[in-house]
Motif scaffolding. Structure first.
Motif, PDB file in Angstrom:
ATOM      1  N   LEU A  63       0.736  -1.065   0.079  1.00 26.72           N
ATOM      2  CA  LEU A  63       0.148  -0.003  -0.031  1.00 26.72           C
ATOM      3  C   LEU A  63       1.009   1.118   0.067  1.00 26.72           C
ATOM      4  CD1 LEU A  63      -2.985  -0.488   2.630  1.00 26.72           C
ATOM      5  CD2 LEU A  63      -3.083  -0.304   0.141  1.00 26.72           C
ATOM      6  N   PHE A  64       1.976   1.142   0.800  1.00 25.02           N
ATOM      7  CA  PHE A  64       2.839   2.213   0.840  1.00 25.02           C
ATOM      8  C   PHE A  64       3.529   2.568  -0.477  1.00 25.02           C
ATOM      9  CE2 PHE A  64       7.269   3.642   1.636  1.00 25.02           C
ATOM     10  CZ  PHE A  64       6.986   4.933   2.014  1.00 25.02           C
ATOM     11  N   GLY A  65       3.875   1.555  -1.201  1.00 25.86           N
ATOM     12  CA  GLY A  65       4.581   1.591  -2.510  1.00 25.86           C
ATOM     13  C   GLY A  65       3.353   2.178  -3.640  1.00 25.86           C
ATOM     14  N   LEU A  66       2.313   1.477  -3.551  1.00 26.21           N
ATOM     15  CA  LEU A  66       1.309   2.118  -4.428  1.00 26.21           C
ATOM     16  C   LEU A  66       1.087   3.763  -4.235  1.00 26.21           C
ATOM     17  CD1 LEU A  66      -1.572  -0.777  -4.222  1.00 26.21           C
ATOM     18  CD2 LEU A  66       0.041   0.036  -6.127  1.00 26.21           C
ATOM     19  N   GLY A  67       0.892   3.980  -3.141  1.00 27.46           N
ATOM     20  CA  GLY A  67       1.098   5.630  -2.626  1.00 27.46           C
ATOM     21  C   GLY A  67       2.206   6.196  -3.328  1.00 27.46           C
ATOM     22  N   MET A  68       3.400   5.671  -2.953  1.00 28.51           N
ATOM     23  CA  MET A  68       4.505   6.410  -3.779  1.00 28.51           C
ATOM     24  C   MET A  68       4.367   6.354  -5.164  1.00 28.51           C
ATOM     25  SD  MET A  68       7.460   4.111  -1.601  1.00 28.51           S
ATOM     26  CE  MET A  68       8.851   4.759  -2.522  1.00 28.51           C
ATOM     27  N   VAL A  69       3.946   5.376  -5.842  1.00 27.24           N
ATOM     28  CA  VAL A  69       3.784   5.634  -7.484  1.00 27.24           C
ATOM     29  C   VAL A  69       2.613   6.622  -7.815  1.00 27.24           C
ATOM     30  CG1 VAL A  69       2.893   4.209  -9.363  1.00 27.24           C
ATOM     31  CG2 VAL A  69       4.406   2.890  -7.738  1.00 27.24           C
ATOM     32  N   GLY A  70       1.660   6.606  -7.006  1.00 19.69           N
ATOM     33  CA  GLY A  70       0.677   7.782  -7.313  1.00 19.69           C
ATOM     34  C   GLY A  70       1.159   9.068  -7.141  1.00 19.69           C
ATOM     35  N   GLY A  71       1.735   9.157  -5.935  1.00 21.28           N
ATOM     36  CA  GLY A  71       2.423  10.679  -5.498  1.00 21.28           C
ATOM     37  C   GLY A  71       3.529  11.027  -6.482  1.00 21.28           C
ATOM     38  N   ASN A  72       4.378   9.998  -6.976  1.00 24.31           N
ATOM     39  CA  ASN A  72       5.476  10.579  -7.739  1.00 24.31           C
ATOM     40  C   ASN A  72       4.709  11.116  -9.007  1.00 24.31           C
ATOM     41  OD1 ASN A  72       8.292  10.142  -9.006  1.00 24.31           O
ATOM     42  ND2 ASN A  72       7.275   8.670  -9.974  1.00 24.31           N
ATOM     43  N   LEU A  73       3.933  10.359  -9.635  1.00 23.98           N
ATOM     44  CA  LEU A  73       3.265  10.936 -10.845  1.00 23.98           C
ATOM     45  C   LEU A  73       2.495  12.255 -10.682  1.00 23.98           C
ATOM     46  CD1 LEU A  73       2.126   7.692 -12.653  1.00 23.98           C
ATOM     47  CD2 LEU A  73       4.183   8.641 -13.206  1.00 23.98           C
ATOM     48  N   ILE A  74       1.762  12.291  -9.545  1.00 23.63           N
ATOM     49  CA  ILE A  74       1.148  13.594  -9.405  1.00 23.63           C
ATOM     50  C   ILE A  74       2.133  14.825  -9.333  1.00 23.63           C
ATOM     51  CG2 ILE A  74      -0.235  14.730  -7.691  1.00 23.63           C
ATOM     52  CD1 ILE A  74      -1.698  12.057  -7.709  1.00 23.63           C
ATOM     53  N   GLY A  75       3.174  14.411  -8.400  1.00 21.17           N
ATOM     54  CA  GLY A  75       4.146  15.509  -8.346  1.00 21.17           C
ATOM     55  C   GLY A  75       4.789  15.865  -9.598  1.00 21.17           C
ATOM     56  N   GLY A  76       5.121  14.829 -10.336  1.00 23.35           N
ATOM     57  CA  GLY A  76       5.947  15.413 -11.609  1.00 23.35           C
ATOM     58  C   GLY A  76       4.758  16.023 -12.526  1.00 23.35           C
ATOM     59  N   LYS A  77       3.601  15.702 -12.431  1.00 28.22           N
ATOM     60  CA  LYS A  77       2.680  16.548 -13.384  1.00 28.22           C
ATOM     61  C   LYS A  77       2.624  18.064 -12.837  1.00 28.22           C
ATOM     62  CE  LYS A  77      -2.217  16.370 -14.927  1.00 28.22           C
ATOM     63  NZ  LYS A  77      -3.510  15.658 -15.021  1.00 28.22           N
ATOM     64  N   TYR A  78       2.101  18.096 -11.687  1.00 24.59           N
ATOM     65  CA  TYR A  78       1.956  19.406 -11.210  1.00 24.59           C
ATOM     66  C   TYR A  78       3.131  20.396 -10.984  1.00 24.59           C
ATOM     67  CZ  TYR A  78      -2.857  18.371 -11.093  1.00 24.59           C
ATOM     68  OH  TYR A  78      -4.187  17.741 -11.223  1.00 24.59           O
ATOM     69  N   ALA A  79       4.257  19.840 -10.732  1.00 26.10           N
ATOM     70  CA  ALA A  79       5.752  20.569 -10.616  1.00 26.10           C
ATOM     71  C   ALA A  79       6.089  21.287 -11.708  1.00 26.10           C
ATOM     72  CB  ALA A  79       6.604  19.653 -10.174  1.00 26.10           C
ATOM     73  N   ASP A  80       5.531  20.783 -12.881  1.00 23.25           N
ATOM     74  CA  ASP A  80       5.714  21.217 -13.956  1.00 23.25           C
ATOM     75  C   ASP A  80       4.993  22.529 -14.355  1.00 23.25           C
ATOM     76  OD1 ASP A  80       7.881  20.027 -15.479  1.00 23.25           O
ATOM     77  OD2 ASP A  80       6.686  18.317 -15.815  1.00 23.25           O
ATOM     78  N   ARG A  81       3.934  22.546 -13.811  1.00 20.67           N
ATOM     79  CA  ARG A  81       2.844  23.682 -13.669  1.00 20.67           C
ATOM     80  C   ARG A  81       3.122  24.720 -12.789  1.00 20.67           C
ATOM     81  NH1 ARG A  81      -3.066  20.619 -14.654  1.00 20.67           N
ATOM     82  NH2 ARG A  81      -2.489  19.567 -16.147  1.00 20.67           N
ATOM     83  N   ALA A  82       3.314  24.410 -11.388  1.00 24.03           N
ATOM     84  CA  ALA A  82       3.498  25.286 -10.378  1.00 24.03           C
ATOM     85  C   ALA A  82       4.448  24.572  -9.271  1.00 24.03           C
ATOM     86  CB  ALA A  82       2.316  25.838 -10.005  1.00 24.03           C
ATOM     87  N   LEU A  83       5.948  24.699  -9.228  1.00 19.75           N
ATOM     88  CA  LEU A  83       6.761  23.920  -8.797  1.00 19.75           C
ATOM     89  C   LEU A  83       6.550  24.249  -7.030  1.00 19.75           C
ATOM     90  CD1 LEU A  83      10.328  22.764  -9.661  1.00 19.75           C
ATOM     91  CD2 LEU A  83       9.556  23.520  -7.222  1.00 19.75           C
ATOM     92  N   MET A  84       6.845  25.468  -6.843  1.00 12.92           N
ATOM     93  CA  MET A  84       6.701  25.839  -5.439  1.00 12.92           C
ATOM     94  C   MET A  84       5.320  25.544  -4.777  1.00 12.92           C
ATOM     95  SD  MET A  84       9.650  26.236  -4.508  1.00 12.92           S
ATOM     96  CE  MET A  84       9.519  26.728  -3.024  1.00 12.92           C
TER      97      MET A  84
END
Length: 402
Positions: free
Chosen positions: A243-264
């Motif tokens: 479960l922790f790993g699944l959360g990591m996968v989702g968070g990683n992809l979301i973080g990458g998507k939105y960091a390109d739009r508004a990093l800080m």
């Protein structure tokens, strides 16, 4: 996304598997070599320290080599280290193999982040970095549980042999798919070192240490917390880690998507929410369902910080980002080690198995404070040149005499 990112993700999958799978195989390794569990734990500590020191060392050694060739050399080193571990006749030899494999870890992710970012348009750089790190997160969902199962049922040596084979596949993929782009002209070691004079680079690394350290303060002691506090059976811990790993996968992809739009803003949200969730974990840890949900959230929010922090370092170390990027990977492991020690200290002080969650919340909150300070300094630096510019005198009206 270019296919070259798939090759980088495969390498990341192998590295992530070998880093974490040893935790589930310590009893088997200790039994085979006739050492205690604490002594076998040196295989975890030795790997982490190898990442911290190996990241800058291997990057410096590769300053005169093209990035593609250096990635191939690092994967070769990774394969050798895991083969040594698989065939080790004595505990000391296996420890040496773990250290050899760890030397490739930080530099691979550091150089790989630079290569991934260079493969795509400027507005997709964080997403490309996240794609490479997906290999690391998926390793915690697939590679680690399967590697643990194979090690416990067939033998831990087979597990490390399979990991070495994954390294060979990653090496072949890099050779075939990653473009052979030479290093930028004029970039030397002194240019790479100059990045560390930039306070924004140092602040981003400090955020890395504290933010991801907050995650590991709690997750390092997840087994006793879930069995003694939440009431899960020992066998359930593996699935909780999935479960922790699944959360990591989702968070990683979301973080990458939105960091390109508004990093800080992405960092503010993820670090702030991580601090709150870790604080609440002291309460939710007493209830099975809530504890399971919280574990997934900790993984998601923790890894949502990874792409933006890595991109933040690359942005601030423009022109010579390779060493700074690699050192930032070492910072993740430094944060892991620091947080694990602090979490153990509060348990040893008699504060209970949920006390590390408060440590994690404090670390994540501190990272949020640094993010706010970093943004404030950046705004000040942008405003100073405008304030220092000489005022342009108003034009005098021209009087026309008739």
């Amino acid at each position: 996304m270019p296919l070259a990112l798939l090759a980088l993700a495969i390498g990341a999958f192998g590295i992530g598997t070998t880093e974490f799978v040893i935790m589930g195989l310590l009893p088997e390794v200790a039994g085979d070599f006739g050492v205690s569990i604490p002594t076998a734990g040196l295989l975890v500590t030795g790997y982490a320290l190898g990442v911290v020191f190996g990241a800058p060392l291997m990057t410096v050694l590769g300053t005169r080599v093209s990035r593609k060739r250096m990635l191939m050399l690092l994967m070769g080193l990774f394969v050798v280290g895991n083969l040594v571990s698989a065939l080790a006749p004595a505990f000391g030899v296996m420890l040496a193999g773990r250290v050899v494999a760890s030397l490739a870890h930080g530099a691979f992710f550091g150089i790989g982040s630079v290569v991934a970012a260079d493969l795509v348009a400027p507005d997709r750089k964080a997403g490309a970095i996240a794609m490479m790190f997906t290999g690391l997160t998926v390793a915690n969902v697939v590679g680690v549980p399967l590697g643990t199962l194979v090690g416990q049922s067939i033998g831990w040596r087979v597990t490390f042999g399979i990991v070495a084979a994954l390294g060979v596949i990653g090496l072949a993929g890099i050779a075939a798919l990653v473009p052979d782009v030479s290093r930028p002209e004029g970039v030397r070691l002194r240019h790479e070192l100059a990045a560390f004079r930039n306070v924004q680079v140092l602040l981003a690394m400090a955020m890395t240490v504290l933010g991801f350290g907050g995650v590991f303060a709690a997750i390092t002691y997840i087994a006793p917390m879930m069995t003694h506090v939440a009431g899960f059976a020992d066998g359930s811990v593996t699935w909780l880690l999935v479960l922790f790993g699944l959360g990591m996968v989702g968070g990683n992809l979301i973080g990458g998507k939105y960091a390109d739009r508004a990093l800080m803003p992405m960092l503010y949200v993820s670090l702030g929410a991580l601090a709150v969730v870790l604080a609440l974990f002291t309460l939710t840890a007493h209830y099975k369902v809530l504890a399971a949900v919280t574990i997934a959230l900790v993984g998601a929010l923790g890894f949502a910080t990874v792409p933006p922090l890595q991109k933040r370092v690359l942005d601030q170390a423009q022109g010579a980002p390779t060493l700074a990027s690699a050192v930032n990977i070492g910072a993740f492991n430094l944060g892991n080690a620091l947080a694990a020690w602090l979490g153990g200290a509060v348990i040893a002080a008699g504060l209970g198995y949920t006390a590390p969650n408060w440590v994690g919340a404090a670390l994540a909150g501190s990272a949020l404070v640094l993010a706010v300070v970093s943004a404030a300094l950046e705004r000040r630096d942008r405003e100073l040149p405008a304030a220092a510019a000489p005022a342009v005198p108003a034009e005098r009206p021209v009087t026309v005499q008739h």
